[in-house]
Design an enzyme around this catalytic site. Structure first.
Site, mmCIF file in Angstrom:
data_model
loop_
_atom_site.group_PDB
_atom_site.id
_atom_site.type_symbol
_atom_site.label_atom_id
_atom_site.label_comp_id
_atom_site.label_asym_id
_atom_site.label_seq_id
_atom_site.Cartn_x
_atom_site.Cartn_y
_atom_site.Cartn_z
ATOM 1 N N ALA A 1 0.816 -1.231 0.000
ATOM 2 C CA ALA A 1 0.000 0.000 0.000
ATOM 3 C C ALA A 1 0.844 1.273 0.000
ATOM 4 O O ALA A 1 0.308 2.367 0.151
ATOM 5 C CB ALA A 1 -0.937 -0.005 1.208
ATOM 6 N N GLY B 1 -9.874 11.658 6.099
ATOM 7 C CA GLY B 1 -10.694 11.596 7.308
ATOM 8 C C GLY B 1 -10.612 10.247 7.998
ATOM 9 O O GLY B 1 -11.378 9.966 8.921
ATOM 10 N N GLY C 1 -5.035 5.024 10.162
ATOM 11 C CA GLY C 1 -4.239 3.896 9.681
ATOM 12 C C GLY C 1 -2.929 3.800 10.425
ATOM 13 O O GLY C 1 -2.664 4.594 11.337
ATOM 14 N N SER D 1 -4.540 -9.948 -12.659
ATOM 15 C CA SER D 1 -4.164 -9.135 -13.820
ATOM 16 C C SER D 1 -4.741 -9.764 -15.078
ATOM 17 O O SER D 1 -4.933 -10.993 -15.140
ATOM 18 C CB SER D 1 -2.636 -9.099 -13.956
ATOM 19 O OG SER D 1 -2.273 -8.580 -15.218
ATOM 20 N N TYR E 1 4.820 -14.080 -14.308
ATOM 21 C CA TYR E 1 3.756 -13.195 -13.795
ATOM 22 C C TYR E 1 2.372 -13.769 -14.139
ATOM 23 O O TYR E 1 1.468 -13.804 -13.294
ATOM 24 C CB TYR E 1 3.956 -11.823 -14.439
ATOM 25 C CG TYR E 1 3.064 -10.714 -13.947
ATOM 26 C CD1 TYR E 1 3.303 -10.081 -12.728
ATOM 27 C CD2 TYR E 1 1.990 -10.269 -14.721
ATOM 28 C CE1 TYR E 1 2.494 -9.034 -12.298
ATOM 29 C CE2 TYR E 1 1.180 -9.225 -14.301
ATOM 30 C CZ TYR E 1 1.435 -8.613 -13.091
ATOM 31 O OH TYR E 1 0.636 -7.584 -12.659
ATOM 32 N N ALA E 2 2.207 -14.254 -15.381
ATOM 33 C CA ALA E 2 0.909 -14.811 -15.795
ATOM 34 C C ALA E 2 0.581 -16.055 -14.980
ATOM 35 O O ALA E 2 -0.579 -16.254 -14.576
ATOM 36 C CB ALA E 2 0.929 -15.136 -17.291
ATOM 37 N N ALA F 1 1.570 -16.708 -11.916
ATOM 38 C CA ALA F 1 1.226 -16.289 -10.550
ATOM 39 C C ALA F 1 -0.184 -15.694 -10.515
ATOM 40 O O ALA F 1 -0.971 -15.981 -9.606
ATOM 41 C CB ALA F 1 2.244 -15.271 -10.052
ATOM 42 N N LYS F 2 -0.516 -14.872 -11.500
ATOM 43 C CA LYS F 2 -1.820 -14.212 -11.491
ATOM 44 C C LYS F 2 -2.946 -15.200 -11.800
ATOM 45 O O LYS F 2 -4.032 -15.107 -11.221
ATOM 46 C CB LYS F 2 -1.828 -13.042 -12.484
ATOM 47 C CG LYS F 2 -0.872 -11.896 -12.096
ATOM 48 C CD LYS F 2 -1.188 -11.334 -10.723
ATOM 49 C CE LYS F 2 -0.439 -10.051 -10.416
ATOM 50 N NZ LYS F 2 -0.727 -9.560 -9.053
ATOM 51 N N ILE G 1 -2.725 -0.067 -15.762
ATOM 52 C CA ILE G 1 -3.049 0.983 -14.800
ATOM 53 C C ILE G 1 -1.808 1.865 -14.623
ATOM 54 O O ILE G 1 -0.679 1.355 -14.559
ATOM 55 C CB ILE G 1 -3.441 0.361 -13.426
ATOM 56 C CG1 ILE G 1 -4.542 -0.724 -13.594
ATOM 57 C CG2 ILE G 1 -3.864 1.447 -12.449
ATOM 58 C CD1 ILE G 1 -5.886 -0.244 -14.080
HETATM 59 P P1 NDP Z 1 3.699 -0.697 -7.813
HETATM 60 O O1 NDP Z 1 4.981 -1.231 -8.363
HETATM 61 O O2 NDP Z 1 3.309 0.698 -8.067
HETATM 62 O O3 NDP Z 1 3.659 -0.955 -6.225
HETATM 63 C C1 NDP Z 1 3.960 -2.223 -5.736
HETATM 64 C C2 NDP Z 1 3.645 -2.264 -4.261
HETATM 65 O O4 NDP Z 1 3.878 -3.594 -3.784
HETATM 66 C C3 NDP Z 1 4.522 -1.353 -3.431
HETATM 67 O O5 NDP Z 1 3.756 -0.863 -2.351
HETATM 68 C C4 NDP Z 1 5.608 -2.300 -2.913
HETATM 69 O O6 NDP Z 1 6.212 -1.899 -1.680
HETATM 70 C C5 NDP Z 1 4.785 -3.553 -2.692
HETATM 71 N N1 NDP Z 1 5.579 -4.769 -2.657
HETATM 72 C C6 NDP Z 1 6.319 -5.309 -3.641
HETATM 73 N N2 NDP Z 1 6.912 -6.445 -3.211
HETATM 74 C C7 NDP Z 1 6.520 -6.605 -1.909
HETATM 75 C C8 NDP Z 1 6.805 -7.567 -0.912
HETATM 76 N N3 NDP Z 1 7.598 -8.620 -1.164
HETATM 77 N N4 NDP Z 1 6.240 -7.419 0.322
HETATM 78 C C9 NDP Z 1 5.426 -6.361 0.588
HETATM 79 N N5 NDP Z 1 5.127 -5.416 -0.324
HETATM 80 C C10 NDP Z 1 5.675 -5.542 -1.556
HETATM 81 O O7 NDP Z 1 2.585 -1.736 -8.352
HETATM 82 P P2 NDP Z 1 1.069 -1.477 -8.824
HETATM 83 O O8 NDP Z 1 0.390 -0.587 -7.870
HETATM 84 O O9 NDP Z 1 1.070 -1.205 -10.267
HETATM 85 O O10 NDP Z 1 0.497 -2.972 -8.678
HETATM 86 C C11 NDP Z 1 -0.253 -3.396 -7.547
HETATM 87 C C12 NDP Z 1 -0.817 -4.776 -7.858
HETATM 88 O O11 NDP Z 1 -1.636 -4.700 -9.019
HETATM 89 C C13 NDP Z 1 0.242 -5.828 -8.166
HETATM 90 O O12 NDP Z 1 -0.163 -7.077 -7.655
HETATM 91 C C14 NDP Z 1 0.257 -5.858 -9.683
HETATM 92 O O13 NDP Z 1 0.725 -7.094 -10.168
HETATM 93 C C15 NDP Z 1 -1.209 -5.650 -9.978
HETATM 94 N N6 NDP Z 1 -1.495 -5.144 -11.304
HETATM 95 C C16 NDP Z 1 -0.991 -3.954 -11.739
HETATM 96 C C17 NDP Z 1 -1.295 -3.491 -13.002
HETATM 97 C C18 NDP Z 1 -0.793 -2.202 -13.550
HETATM 98 O O14 NDP Z 1 -1.004 -1.949 -14.742
HETATM 99 N N7 NDP Z 1 -0.132 -1.357 -12.762
HETATM 100 C C19 NDP Z 1 -2.145 -4.284 -13.897
HETATM 101 C C20 NDP Z 1 -2.629 -5.506 -13.349
HETATM 102 C C21 NDP Z 1 -2.312 -5.900 -12.097
HETATM 103 P P3 NDP Z 1 7.529 -0.941 -1.671
HETATM 104 O O15 NDP Z 1 7.046 0.417 -2.090
HETATM 105 O O16 NDP Z 1 8.004 -0.976 -0.258
HETATM 106 O O17 NDP Z 1 8.484 -1.535 -2.676
#
Ligand code: NDP
Length: 242
Positions: free
Chosen positions: A11, A52, A55, A140, A153-154, A156-157, A186
């Protein structure tokens, strides 16, 4: 505390940040998980508070089973329960299979698929006992159609889709719903390096999605109103054919 407690993995940035902020705005106390980027996670917490909500930060590596077991146990001890889990943390490490290193395969499977077991298993037990809970996992389009360069990745998803459908059946009678969101492209750090022009041509809506597009669906699936929806996969992809 009367608020629902929501854990959102990954997050600190991107989709997870938007989900955390939207869940907070909907009235949850949000546990903001991340791996290493603390300043980004603090920025998420600030957004949660600005919405508001409330966390706290809870860093742990979702790929590390022992770390997850210990961290989730600590969170359950502090809060007594977790009502909402959004399995969002993910990475990609693309390569054609012929060139892929075993490490790339293992890291992507550990972070995107084993994490489902590592985080969900200790939480779903407690949800089943309290006879309510919402679990949403971010898959995904790649897990539905396959994408060249993304066998890891495919896999895993696609794996989290199967796991969610099976778990949904296991816990349906206990008032726990288990659903999947399948985003297309996204706008986040994960897609920052991709060639936009080529990809836009594949998206009927003519634009990349925003993290908020995914967050809105997550909030709905985590709501009381979505209690009869379980084992579902909801596409959030601007009309891409799956
Ligand atoms: P980002 O790369 O923007 O963010 C990834 C997040 O995952 C970060 O908060 C990161 O933490 C955290 N993270 C990565 N590895 C770990 C770990 N081992 N333990 C805990 N936290 C971890 O990714 P997105 O927001 O784009 O993607 C979010 C999800 O959506 C993923 O599962 C991705 O596969 C999926 N998704 C994304 C798409 C896209 O187009 N963006 C499309 C389809 C699916 P930190 O900041 O500390 O590294």
């Amino acid at each position: 505390m009367d608020k629902r407690i929501a854990l959102v993995t990954g997050a600190s940035r991107g989709i997870g940040r938007a989900v955390a902020t939207a869940l907070a705005a909907s009235g949850c106390h949000v546990l903001i998980n991340y791996r290493c980027r603390q300043p980004d996670a603090e920025a998420t917490l600030a957004l949660v508070q600005r919405a508001g909500g409330s966390g706290e930060l809870c860093p742990f590596d979702v790929a590390d089973g022992t770390a997850c077991e210990q961290s989730v146990a600590g969170l359950l001890q502090t809060h007594q329960r977790i009502d909402v889990l959004v399995n969002n943390a993910g990475i990609r490490s693309d390569s054609l299979l012929v060139f892929m290193k075993a490490e790339q395969w293992q890291q992507v499977l550990a972070t995107n698929l084993s994490s489902f077991f590592n985080v969900t298993q200790p939480i779903v037990k407690q949800m089943a006992l309290q006879r309510q809970g919402r679990i949403v996992t971010i898959a995904s389009t790649a897990g539905q159609t396959g994408v060249e360069g993304q066998t890891n990745y495919a896999a895993a998803k696609a794996g989290v889709i199967g796991a969610s459908k099976a778990l949904a059946r296991e816990v349906a009678k206990r008032g726990v719903t288990v659903n999947v969101l399948a985003p297309g492209f996204i706008e986040t750090d994960m897609t920052a390096g991709l060639s936009r022009k080529e990809l836009l041509a594949q998206i009927p809506a003519g634009r990349f999605g925003k993290p908020e597009d995914v967050a809105a669906a997550a909030v709905f699936l985590c709501s009381e109103a979505a209690g009869y929806i379980t084992g579902a996969v909801l596409n959030i992809n601007g009309g891409v054919y799956t």
